[in-house]
Design an enzyme around this catalytic site. Structure first.
Site, short mmCIF file in Angstrom:
data_model
loop_
_atom_site.label_atom_id
_atom_site.label_comp_id
_atom_site.label_asym_id
_atom_site.label_seq_id
_atom_site.Cartn_x
_atom_site.Cartn_y
_atom_site.Cartn_z
N HIS A 138 0.91 -1.18 0.00
CA HIS A 138 -0.01 0.07 -0.07
C HIS A 138 1.02 1.35 -0.02
O HIS A 138 0.30 2.51 0.02
CB HIS A 138 -1.04 -0.13 0.99
CG HIS A 138 -2.12 -0.98 0.98
ND1 HIS A 138 -3.06 -1.06 1.85
CD2 HIS A 138 -2.30 -2.04 0.15
CE1 HIS A 138 -3.82 -2.04 1.51
NE2 HIS A 138 -3.25 -2.52 0.39
N PHE A 202 7.54 5.35 -4.84
CA PHE A 202 8.58 4.99 -3.81
C PHE A 202 8.25 4.44 -2.55
O PHE A 202 7.16 4.64 -2.15
CB PHE A 202 9.37 6.29 -3.85
CG PHE A 202 9.83 6.93 -5.03
CD1 PHE A 202 11.08 6.51 -5.73
CD2 PHE A 202 9.28 8.14 -5.58
CE1 PHE A 202 11.31 7.08 -6.86
CE2 PHE A 202 9.83 8.82 -6.55
CZ PHE A 202 10.65 8.21 -7.25
N SER A 206 4.38 6.97 1.90
CA SER A 206 3.16 7.67 1.52
C SER A 206 1.92 6.92 2.39
O SER A 206 0.98 7.48 2.44
CB SER A 206 2.90 7.67 -0.07
OG SER A 206 2.93 6.20 -0.44
C1 HEM Z 1 -7.07 -9.46 4.68
C2 HEM Z 1 -6.10 -9.02 4.05
C3 HEM Z 1 -6.29 -8.34 2.36
C4 HEM Z 1 -7.51 -7.87 1.90
C5 HEM Z 1 -8.93 -7.91 2.51
C6 HEM Z 1 -7.33 -7.37 0.59
C7 HEM Z 1 -8.06 -6.92 -0.19
C8 HEM Z 1 -7.75 -6.39 -1.45
C9 HEM Z 1 -8.82 -5.73 -2.63
C10 HEM Z 1 -10.35 -5.61 -2.02
C11 HEM Z 1 -8.09 -5.14 -3.53
C12 HEM Z 1 -8.54 -4.34 -4.75
C13 HEM Z 1 -9.07 -5.45 -5.94
C14 HEM Z 1 -9.46 -5.04 -7.11
O1 HEM Z 1 -10.44 -4.40 -7.27
O2 HEM Z 1 -8.71 -5.15 -8.09
C15 HEM Z 1 -6.55 -5.53 -3.12
C16 HEM Z 1 -5.66 -5.24 -4.16
C17 HEM Z 1 -4.31 -5.63 -3.82
N1 HEM Z 1 -3.87 -6.33 -2.96
FE1 HEM Z 1 -4.71 -7.09 -1.11
N2 HEM Z 1 -5.78 -7.52 0.41
C18 HEM Z 1 -5.34 -8.11 1.56
C19 HEM Z 1 -4.06 -8.53 1.85
C20 HEM Z 1 -3.06 -8.08 0.96
C21 HEM Z 1 -1.60 -8.74 1.19
C22 HEM Z 1 -1.03 -9.59 2.37
C23 HEM Z 1 -0.69 -8.39 0.07
C24 HEM Z 1 0.54 -8.63 -0.40
C25 HEM Z 1 1.36 -9.11 0.29
C26 HEM Z 1 -1.80 -7.41 -1.05
C27 HEM Z 1 -1.63 -7.05 -1.96
C28 HEM Z 1 -2.59 -6.47 -2.96
C29 HEM Z 1 -2.00 -5.45 -3.92
C30 HEM Z 1 -0.72 -5.27 -4.47
C31 HEM Z 1 -3.16 -5.28 -4.64
C32 HEM Z 1 -3.21 -4.20 -5.86
C33 HEM Z 1 -3.35 -2.78 -5.27
C34 HEM Z 1 -3.21 -1.67 -6.21
O3 HEM Z 1 -1.94 -1.33 -6.90
O4 HEM Z 1 -4.12 -1.24 -6.78
N3 HEM Z 1 -3.08 -7.56 -0.14
N4 HEM Z 1 -6.55 -6.33 -1.97
CA LIG Z 2 4.84 5.60 -1.75
#
Ligand code: HEM
Ligand SMILES: [Ca+2]
Length: 663
Positions: A138, A202, A206
């Site tokens: 994030h 970066f 943020s």
């Molecule tokens: C309970 C834990 C988590 C929840 C509920 C969650 C939920 C979500 C949701 C709802 C999205 C947006 C999906 C979309 O509309 O395409 C998202 C994106 C993402 N999640 Fe998670 N996430 C969790 C944990 C994690 C973890 C542990 C990682 C990495 C180690 C991660 C990495 C990412 C990444 C890289 C994105 C794309 C973000 C972007 O650049 O827009 N998430 N996640």
């Molecule tokens: Ca940043």
């Protein structure tokens, strides 16, 4: 058709993906004058803009001027970069399709075949690894989505996921989803369709400070501090994030326990993440207070910017010294020159490296963390005993109440719980809390499937299929499912055969997440290579990288040494009310045998780690007292002592700092 009401999962995922403060870009197609649109969005910032002392010495809110030659590189609001060209169905913007006219199965169908609600644990690692991974993600990527209210029609940027009639969980026809917003592509071209990153790429904190001047101003208080909320029960205890009034999705709205606002809009998505946001905010304020006391002639601005530099350096150091070694393992750490221990001297900042977030990193590879998510958040008391019930994940989305649940140990018991709860392996097993109950209204149990969303998001972004990414990463080309045996188990290949007609049809996210992990790492070859490449660029393409000795922004050598002594364990000790003992390396579970005498900082400075098996030989990770300053050194702020009279010595940096003004 189900009825929509205020707090249903669809409106929550839209809220999650949209920055309300983000200006509504005109789309590339509808724009009369593409060039002026790009200018307005900040594609072509001129180097002169950066020749202002504050921008040369300290982070800007939106990341511009990090690169003084190409000031827009890494800035918030710009398009992703791509490692491989986009592959849209129509070549320019419709959803990714299979080659040769084959239809791809619905992404929900793929979940139903490939994914199981099961759990395999990683020996010796803790759930803190998962939570920190989300926090780190994030800080580097957030793609906005269209704010449409989508039903089951495919139109106006709506890309509903078809639900099979015999679906084991959902009784609806579809899972609604909006397409990501678009901007002109890198270099300001109008085709093919390109998505953007609305935060700074970066690793610059943020998550705490926001990615625009207006968000940052809203988050700041006086004296270089971030705004915080007093503990409602006892003002002598540590603070909480300020109330996020705009977050109407919060479960505990109208109660005295709001969800919390931070530099990243997603801070309240699950309570584990909120706790990490909270402790980093507390840490900023701790450092800022000490800096003010040491340097009473510094004004609000100077204290804030210096503190941001320290806190973002600590975030970088924890990421590369602690998180990446366990995630990527020793080979990838070496191959991409990510190690920060001694024996791996920093090779120098490269202004020609492009640190921009790659589309495939954010929208396939780094989402591997979703497989590490467990359905519970363990809570333990000060002596790490599981005397409290765990927090159930499906009840912890957009809910701030457990942080204040003093009967069950409050925020402290959640953080301590992350230090004992085992980590889930990255595999085709996912918790139902994210594949069925994501953002569910607990009362009517209707939710979303994050795996189907990830897969659909990849098609939305035109990501090529898994086999192309394998080849990109140097694995042999394949033409049949069985050739995937070099990185996948026979059982995995069997379920992929059931889900897809042709091996080239396998979606990027699905193929990546089901690869067997590399020995001594958590990720497989393809995820490892994509993460390795980008974490390399985030290290060597960041002028503010804490090890960078060159340039006016550089930390002084003794300041760098202070950063190198810092560990996540120390940060946790300093920012909670009741953590008395802790293991020095928090991503590993605590060793039973007492006897730790070496700090993780010293160990990491003198050893090659992890070894090929992912172990940390000869390091005792037994819990010690937070007051054991040998094993968990304190952060040494003395190198930031700024004696007024040294200004007169007249180094360039002193002169520039002086211009910032005192108040
Ligand atoms: C309970 C834990 C988590 C929840 C509920 C969650 C939920 C979500 C949701 C709802 C999205 C947006 C999906 C979309 O509309 O395409 C998202 C994106 C993402 N999640 Fe998670 N996430 C969790 C944990 C994690 C973890 C542990 C990682 C990495 C180690 C991660 C990495 C990412 C990444 C890289 C994105 C794309 C973000 C972007 O650049 O827009 N998430 N996640
Ligand atoms: Ca940043």
């Amino acid at each position: 058709n189900h009825e929509h009401h205020e707090r249903d999962s669809e409106s929550m995922i839209h809220w999650y993906g949209t920055d309300i403060r983000h200006r509504d870009e005109r789309s590339a197609e509808s724009s009369g004058d593409l060039r002026s649109l790009c200018e307005e969005l900040g594609y072509f910032i001129k180097p002169e803009t950066c020749m202002v002392s504050t921008r040369m010495l300290y982070h800007t809110a939106d990341g511009s001027c990090n690169n003084l030659l190409h000031p827009s590189l890494g800035k918030a609001g710009l398009p992703h970069k791509r490692y491989l060209p986009a592959e849209y169905g129509d070549g320019i913007g419709s959803l990714h399709q299979a080659e040769g006219g084959r239809t791809l199965p619905s992404t929900r169908e793929i979940t139903n075949i490939v994914v199981r609600n099961d759990s395999v644990l990683v020996p010796r690692l803790t759930a803190m690894t998962m939570h920190f991974g989300q926090l780190l993600d994030h800080d580097v990527g957030h793609t906005p989505v269209h704010p449409n209210t989508c039903g089951c029609e495919t139109k106006d940027n709506c890309i509903p996921i078809a639900v099979p009639s015999d679906d084991p969980a959902f009784r609806t026809r579809c899972l609604p989803l909006s397409r990501s917003k678009t901007v002109p592509g890198p270099g300001c071209v109008d085709q093919p369709r390109e998505q953007l990153n609305q935060i700074t790429t970066f690793i610059d904190g943020s998550i705490l400070y926001g990615s625009s001047a207006s968000v940052q101003a809203d988050l700041r208080g006086s004296g270089g501090l971030l705004r915080a909320r007093k503990n409602p029960f006892d003002a002598s205890l540590k603070t909480f994030l300020p109330d996020d009034e705009e977050n109407a999705k919060c479960d505990s709205r109208d109660s005295e326990f709001p969800c919390g606002k931070a530099g990243d809009k997603r801070a309240a998505v699950q309570e584990g993440l909120t706790t990490l946001h909270t402790i980093f905010m507390r840490y900023h304020n701790e450092i800022a207070k000490q800096l003010s006391a040491m340097n009473p002639h510094w004004g609000n601005e100077r204290v804030f910017l210096e503190t941001r530099k320290i806190v973002s350096s600590v975030l970088q150091h924890i990421s590369y010294n602690e998180y990446l070694p366990v995630t990527l393992g020793s080979d990838l750490m070496k191959r991409y020159r990510l190690s920060v221990g001694s024996g791996y001297p920093y090779r120098g900042y490269q202004a020609n490296l492009d640190p921009t977030m790659p589309n495939v990193f954010a929208h396939a590879a780094f989402r591997m963390g979703h497989s590490q998510v467990s359905s519970n958040l363990t809570r333990v008391d000060v002596r790490y005993r599981e005397v409290y019930d765990p927090v159930v994940l499906r009840l912890a989305f957009f809910n701030g109440s457990s942080l204040h649940d003093v009967q069950n140990g409050g925020i402290d018991s959640i953080v301590r719980g992350m230090l004992v709860q085992p980590l889930e392996k990255i595999d085709r097993f996912f918790s139902e809390d994210v594949t069925r109950f994501l953002f569910a209204d607990p009362l009517n149990s209707f939710g979303l499937d994050l795996v189907a969303i990830n897969t659909q998001r990849g098609r939305d972004h035109g990501l090529p299929g898994y086999t192309k990414w394998r080849s990109f990463c140097g694995l042999p080309d394949v033409s049949s499912f069985d050739e995937l045996g070099d990185v996948m188990s026979p059982e995995t290949i069997d379920v992929l055969k059931k889900a897809y007609t042709h091996v080239d049809d396998i979606d990027a996210f699905i193929g990546m997440v089901v690869e067997e992990p590399i020995n001594g790492a958590l990720v497989g070859q393809t995820v490892g290579c994509i993460l390795g490449e980008q974490f390399h660029d985030l290290k060597f393409g960041d002028r503010f990288w804490y090890e960078n000795p060159a340039g006016v922004q550089a930390l002084k050598p003794n300041q760098r040494n202070s950063i190198r002594q810092m560990t996540f364990a120390r940060l946790i000790c300093e920012t909670l009310d009741t953590v008395d003992t802790i293991q020095p390396f928090v991503f590993h579970s605590a060793d039973k045998q007492p006897g730790g005498i070496e700090s993780f900082a010293d160990y990491s400075a003198t050893h090659e780690y992890p070894d090929k098996k992912g172990a940390f030989p000869d390091f005792s990770n037994a819990r010690v007292s937070c007051k054991d300053f040998n094993v968990i050194p304190p952060f040494d702020l003395r190198p930031w002592l700024d004696r007024r009279d040294t200004y007169k010595c007249g180094t360039t940096t002193n002169k520039l700092e002086n211009k910032l003004g005192d108040d």
